[in-house]
Each structure stands twice: as structure tokens, then as C-alpha cells.
Design an enzyme around this catalytic site. Structure first.
Site, PDB file in Angstrom:
ATOM      1  N   TYR A  56       4.039 -34.394  11.660  1.00 19.08           N
ATOM      2  CA  TYR A  56       2.801 -33.721  12.179  1.00 19.08           C
ATOM      3  C   TYR A  56       2.793 -32.380  11.151  1.00 19.08           C
ATOM      4  O   TYR A  56       1.574 -32.038  10.654  1.00 19.08           O
ATOM      5  CB  TYR A  56       3.061 -33.023  13.449  1.00 19.08           C
ATOM      6  CG  TYR A  56       2.009 -31.760  13.856  1.00 19.08           C
ATOM      7  CD1 TYR A  56       0.607 -31.881  13.992  1.00 19.08           C
ATOM      8  CD2 TYR A  56       2.561 -30.628  14.013  1.00 19.08           C
ATOM      9  CE1 TYR A  56      -0.087 -30.851  13.847  1.00 19.08           C
ATOM     10  CE2 TYR A  56       1.851 -29.567  14.116  1.00 19.08           C
ATOM     11  CZ  TYR A  56       0.480 -29.830  14.109  1.00 19.08           C
ATOM     12  OH  TYR A  56      -0.288 -28.685  14.209  1.00 19.08           O
ATOM     13  N   PRO A 109      -2.362 -19.623   9.314  1.00 16.87           N
ATOM     14  CA  PRO A 109      -2.221 -20.142  10.822  1.00 16.87           C
ATOM     15  C   PRO A 109      -1.633 -21.527  11.020  1.00 16.87           C
ATOM     16  O   PRO A 109      -2.018 -22.463  10.187  1.00 16.87           O
ATOM     17  CB  PRO A 109      -3.449 -19.954  11.271  1.00 16.87           C
ATOM     18  CG  PRO A 109      -4.465 -20.064  10.143  1.00 16.87           C
ATOM     19  CD  PRO A 109      -3.668 -19.505   8.897  1.00 16.87           C
ATOM     20  N   TYR A 160     -10.236 -21.326  16.447  1.00 14.83           N
ATOM     21  CA  TYR A 160     -11.104 -22.571  16.144  1.00 14.83           C
ATOM     22  C   TYR A 160     -12.150 -22.303  17.285  1.00 14.83           C
ATOM     23  O   TYR A 160     -11.819 -22.299  18.350  1.00 14.83           O
ATOM     24  CB  TYR A 160     -10.270 -23.954  16.646  1.00 14.83           C
ATOM     25  CG  TYR A 160      -9.416 -24.257  15.461  1.00 14.83           C
ATOM     26  CD1 TYR A 160     -10.030 -24.709  14.266  1.00 14.83           C
ATOM     27  CD2 TYR A 160      -8.171 -24.602  15.893  1.00 14.83           C
ATOM     28  CE1 TYR A 160      -8.899 -25.036  13.432  1.00 14.83           C
ATOM     29  CE2 TYR A 160      -7.517 -25.088  14.797  1.00 14.83           C
ATOM     30  CZ  TYR A 160      -7.737 -25.402  13.557  1.00 14.83           C
ATOM     31  OH  TYR A 160      -6.770 -25.826  12.665  1.00 14.83           O
ATOM     32  N   HIS A 309      -7.382 -26.504   3.875  1.00 12.48           N
ATOM     33  CA  HIS A 309      -6.395 -27.066   5.165  1.00 12.48           C
ATOM     34  C   HIS A 309      -5.051 -27.573   4.895  1.00 12.48           C
ATOM     35  O   HIS A 309      -4.696 -28.419   5.493  1.00 12.48           O
ATOM     36  CB  HIS A 309      -7.377 -27.612   6.161  1.00 12.48           C
ATOM     37  CG  HIS A 309      -7.161 -27.557   7.589  1.00 12.48           C
ATOM     38  ND1 HIS A 309      -8.091 -26.596   8.289  1.00 12.48           N
ATOM     39  CD2 HIS A 309      -6.237 -27.566   8.496  1.00 12.48           C
ATOM     40  CE1 HIS A 309      -7.558 -26.308   9.638  1.00 12.48           C
ATOM     41  NE2 HIS A 309      -6.504 -27.086   9.593  1.00 12.48           N
ATOM     42  N   ASP A 339      -5.444 -20.715   0.182  1.00 13.40           N
ATOM     43  CA  ASP A 339      -4.316 -21.285   0.533  1.00 13.40           C
ATOM     44  C   ASP A 339      -4.427 -22.757   0.114  1.00 13.40           C
ATOM     45  O   ASP A 339      -5.462 -23.207  -0.227  1.00 13.40           O
ATOM     46  CB  ASP A 339      -3.778 -21.160   2.062  1.00 13.40           C
ATOM     47  CG  ASP A 339      -4.759 -21.849   3.118  1.00 13.40           C
ATOM     48  OD1 ASP A 339      -5.251 -23.049   2.382  1.00 13.40           O
ATOM     49  OD2 ASP A 339      -4.674 -21.645   4.166  1.00 13.40           O
ATOM     50  N   GLY A 341      -1.044 -25.399  -0.791  1.00 15.44           N
ATOM     51  CA  GLY A 341      -0.067 -26.192  -1.751  1.00 15.44           C
ATOM     52  C   GLY A 341       0.941 -25.296  -2.437  1.00 15.44           C
ATOM     53  O   GLY A 341       1.467 -25.409  -3.344  1.00 15.44           O
ATOM     54  N   PHE A 342       0.578 -23.727  -2.104  1.00 17.14           N
ATOM     55  CA  PHE A 342       1.439 -22.780  -2.665  1.00 17.14           C
ATOM     56  C   PHE A 342       2.717 -22.814  -2.291  1.00 17.14           C
ATOM     57  O   PHE A 342       3.259 -22.813  -1.146  1.00 17.14           O
ATOM     58  CB  PHE A 342       0.857 -21.412  -2.704  1.00 17.14           C
ATOM     59  CG  PHE A 342      -0.493 -21.222  -3.246  1.00 17.14           C
ATOM     60  CD1 PHE A 342      -0.318 -20.461  -4.449  1.00 17.14           C
ATOM     61  CD2 PHE A 342      -1.657 -21.608  -2.611  1.00 17.14           C
ATOM     62  CE1 PHE A 342      -1.845 -20.475  -4.839  1.00 17.14           C
ATOM     63  CE2 PHE A 342      -2.992 -21.506  -3.081  1.00 17.14           C
ATOM     64  CZ  PHE A 342      -3.169 -20.795  -4.499  1.00 17.14           C
ATOM     65  N   ARG A 363       3.180 -24.611   5.526  1.00 19.21           N
ATOM     66  CA  ARG A 363       4.325 -25.289   5.929  1.00 19.21           C
ATOM     67  C   ARG A 363       5.796 -24.783   5.659  1.00 19.21           C
ATOM     68  O   ARG A 363       6.405 -24.527   6.638  1.00 19.21           O
ATOM     69  CB  ARG A 363       4.192 -26.921   5.190  1.00 19.21           C
ATOM     70  CG  ARG A 363       2.991 -27.632   5.655  1.00 19.21           C
ATOM     71  CD  ARG A 363       2.918 -28.994   4.907  1.00 19.21           C
ATOM     72  NE  ARG A 363       1.805 -29.622   5.157  1.00 19.21           N
ATOM     73  CZ  ARG A 363       0.743 -29.597   4.646  1.00 19.21           C
ATOM     74  NH1 ARG A 363       0.557 -28.689   3.630  1.00 19.21           N
ATOM     75  NH2 ARG A 363      -0.242 -30.494   4.842  1.00 19.21           N
TER      76      ARG A 363
END
Ligand code: FMN
Length: 423
Positions: A56, A109, A160, A309, A339, A341-342, A363
């Protein structure tokens, strides 16, 4: 560590303008002694977490095209370094939306963080407070938003938007009453994306009890006892607490359906409504198009997060780094953040050089919280801040605000990275 004392970072107190021999003050358990970079947390989390939970967090959508594009996008740029510049007084401290932070990055978040890490949102919030970086509390979370802002008054809240107007109003009123000062509205997820990887891995929300899930728990005892059962024993069955003003579904249930009310009709009128009722700073997350960036500003946004995202919505969506310069140019009035992939200080610096004011990371902070709680979160911040600081020194800048495109060159045309389709 080079921190401006006014930035309030924990390592700043002793010798803010010198470069200490030992960069690190946060100790991790010996079993995590091999962790040297954010990517190392992913390796540790893969072992620590049950397969469906790791899937996930790590997963994206369909063919993972955007996930790969995000990682590749940084290769389009190379650094042009300057030399013989006094680096001894450099600082990573950065001002964003009226506050001085210890670094030009923060925590994106992430929903359900308290499933992968014990009290996940709380340890992220506390780690962020201790290291003086921003933490954005997800609306799809399992700990009440009021508890998080008490632990970290500088935390931001991400919503959301519910589909019904009266529910939007009730949620925004609740966030305001709780004391948050910055509201992030995520605008790229009105429709649920196609997370095939979750289905294949046996992940759903709520989680459905099954033999497979039980086996995954039993074969990951540190997570089972240290996170899942400990949470249930001390705090009861976690529920989605913050999607609405009211409580939502439990995280584990064989019968309950999570309430995804239809949000496909949401539009700029809803944003205008929120702007009228929200007195604090309003940030829109999930912008990729210059026209939307302008609409955001014209409708009162105080900041924009350029994001796909983390590659988890529309597969094949452009990597945010590619559209960043255009959005920065079109929106000089507001801080443009980014944001997706950093992972490295060099990634952060490339975005800052292209005009981003700030970078958010998802992540890796989730993995860090999972494997080592608040100490893990703090270690992740410290590692990345060290990378940014070291890289700044080698690049020849003493403050993130000095970075601009003159420090970058597009990758050499003969380079294989350049011959690949643009990320
Ligand atoms: C496990 C997970 C949960 C997420 N939940 C949310 C969320 O609740 N709200 C939101 O706006 N973005 C959410 N995102 C997206 C992140 O905020 C962020 O855009 C993305 O993770 C950045 O990419 P990175 O993980 O490659 O750093 C989530 C991402 C992950 C990995």
C-alpha cells in the site's frame, strides 16, 4: 550540522555556524545501524511490514509509469558547481508561509500512517516538531486531528473534501476549532485511482480479516505486536477519524464499507467557499497545469504544491519537476512547493534551483516511522538535511535562497538519460 539558530532546529543550539565532525545526534537501534540514506529505510520497512501494508505504501497505479518518471526526472539536470566561496556559515534554514524551518523540506500527508507505524501520525508530528520541519497531517488518518495539533502546533492539516457541502463546512470548522493554521486541500484525488497493486497484495480499506492477512501478521511479529496489537490494546480498534467532522469506518472489518462519498462534482466554487470560511493559510496540493496554478492563486490560495501524488493517481501523469519552472514563472505571488519522488539532497536542491520554495517527501518518512518510530523520523530528517547542507557546500551556495537555474544544466544530449523519453 549547519542550522540557523533562529530556525529552531535541535542541533542548532551548540555551534550553529561551525561544521561538527559527527553530523548525527539521533540514535537508532543497533539493528538499523546500516541506515545511511532515505532509501535504506525502504529496505528496512519491506522486511518489517506485512506484505499488503508495504505494498500500500510503496505502490502506485497500473504500470507505475509516473512512479518511475518521478525518480527519473532528476536525471534531466546536472549541477554546475562554484568554488572558493566561504561555506563555513551556510544554513539550510528556510522561511515558508511566515515560519522559519530548519530545512527546505517537510513531510507530505500520508493516510493510514498509524497502521504501518505505532501512533504513526503522532510520531511523524513529534519528529517534525523536534527537527523543526513542517508535517502535513493526512485527512485519511486513524488518529484524531485534535491530538496531532496538540502535539505539534505547527502541523498543517490536509483535507480530502467530502462530497456534500454541509460536510465540507463541518470539517473545515472542526479543523479551525482544533487550532490548525494551514489547511492543505488535495485536489488530484476526487476520483479513486486504479490501485491494482493493492488488490493483488491483499490490501483494502477497511482491511478484511483473512487467513492470508493473519499469516502476514504472524510472519511479521515486530509489526504485529509492536504496532497492530499494541494499538488495539491501548487505543481500541482504529477508525478513520478525519475524513469528515464525524468518525468514519474502522480499519479492520469483514462487513463495514468505507464511506467514499462521490466527490467527482467538486469544482472551484467549493474552493471559493472554503476560502471564505478559512481564515488561515490555504494550500492547494496536486496542481500540475499552469492554468490551474493561476486559478488557485486567483481564488485565494496562499501556496501550491505541484504534485502527482507520488505517482498514485493517473498513471502516465507528468513528473512534477518538469512542469515546475512554468508554474513558478506564472505564480510569482505565492510559494510554489513540490513533491513526488524526492529521496536525496541533490533532488531537493534541483527543485529549489528550478524555483520551488520547498519540497515535501512522503514514503521515506512513513518507512522511517514504521521501523523506528520518532527516532526513525528524526533520523530521516537529519540525514536529508545533512545531504542538503553538504551538497550546498559543494555546489557553492550558503543558503537555499541563493539557488537558481544558473546552478543547473540540462543533461548532456549524448547522455542515455537524455535519450530516454522525457520524464
Ligand atoms: C502511503 C501514502 C498515503 C498517502 N496519503 C495521502 C493523503 O492522505 N493525502 C494526500 O494528499 N496525499 C497522500 N499521499 C501522497 C503524498 O502526500 C505525496 O504526494 C507523495 O507521497 C509524494 O511522493 P513520494 O512518496 O514519492 O515522496 C499518500 C502517499 C502515500 C505513499
Amino acid at each position: 550540522m549547519q542550522l540557523d539558530p533562529s530556525a529552531g532546529g535541535t542541533a542548532a543550539a551548540s555551534a550553529p555556524h561551525t561544521i561538527p565532525a559527527a553530523p548525527e545526534t539521533v540514535a537508532l537501534p543497533a539493528r538499523l545501524g546500516h541506515i545511511l540514506s532515505l532509501d535504506d529505510f525502504e529496505v528496512a520497512a519491506r522486511r518489517h511490514l506485512p506484505g499488503p501494508v508495504f505494498a500500500y505504501i510503496s505502490g502506485a497505479v497500473e504500470r507505475n509509469a509516473s512512479l518511475r518518471a518521478n525518480a527519473r526526472s532528476f536525471e534531466q539536470y546536472e549541477f554546475v558547481t562554484r568554488v572558493l566561496i566561504d561555506m563555513s556559515r551556510r544554513t539550510t534554514a528556510t522561511t515558508l508561509l511566515g515560519k522559519r524551518w530548519s530545512a527546505p523540506f517537510g513531510m507530505a500527508p500520508m493516510g493510514i500512517s498509524a497502521l504501518s507505524a505505532y501512533r504513526g501520525d503522532l510520531v511523524l508530528a513529534q519528529g517534525a516538531a523536534r527537527e523543526n520541519v513542517p508535517m502535513i497531517m493526512s485527512g485519511s488518518s486513524l488518529i484524531r486531528l485534535e491530538e496531532i495539533v496538540q502535539a505539534n502546533p505547527d502541523a498543517w492539516f490536509q483535507a480530502y473534501l467530502p462530497g456534500a457541502e454541509h460536510e465540507i463546512v463541518a470539517l473545515v470548522e472542526r479543523v479551525k476549532a482544533a487550532g490548525y493554521r494551514t489547511l492543505v486541500v488535495t485536489v488530484d484525488a476526487s476520483i479513486a485511482s486504479n490501485r491494482e497493486n493493492n488488490i493483488r497484495a491483499g490490501f483494502s480499506t477497511p482491511l478484511r480479516p483473512s487467513v492470508r492477512l493473519a499469516w502476514e501478521g504472524l510472519t511479521h511479529p515486530r509489526w504485529l505486536f509492536g504496532t497492530f496489537l499494541k494499538t488495539i490494546a491501548r487505543h481500541g480498534m482504529p477508525h478513520f477519524e478525519n475524513n469528515y467532522a464525524r468518525r468514519g469506518a474502522p480499519i479492520l472489518s469483514s462487513s463495514v464499507l468505507r464511506d467514499f462519498s462521490d466527490r467527482g462534482h467538486l469544482n472551484w466554487d467549493h474552493l471559493r467557499m472554503i476560502r471564505r470560511m478559512w481564515p488561515g493559510q490555504l494550500v492547494l496540493k496536486g496542481i500540475l497545469d499552469v492554468r490551474d496554478a493561476r486559478l488557485a492563486v486567483e481564488n485565494g490560495a496562499d501556496g501550491i504544491i505541484v504534485s502527482n501524488h507520488g505517482g498514485r493517481q493517473l498513471d502516465g501523469t507528468v513528473a512534477p519537476l518538469r512542469v515546475l519552472p512554468g508554474i513558478v514563472e506564472a505564480c510569482p505571488e505565492v510559494p510554489v512547493m513540490i513533491d513526488s519522488g524526492f529521496r536525496r539532497g541533490t533532488d531537493v536542491i534541483k527543485a529549489l534551483a528550478l524555483g520551488a520554495k520547498f519540497v515535501f517527501i512522503g514514503r521515506p518518512f512513513n518507512y522511517a516511522a514504521s521501523v523506528a518510530g520518532e527516532a526513525g523520523v528524526r533520523k530521516a530528517v537529519a540525514l536529508l538535511r545533512e545531504e542538503v547542507s553538504r551538497n550546498m557546500a559543494m555546489l557553492g551556495v550558503t543558503s537555499p535562497s541563493e539557488l537558481d537555474e544558473s546552478y543547473l544544466l540540462k543533461t548532456w544530449p549524448g547522455d542515455p538519460a537524455h535519450r530516454r523519453p522525457l520524464a
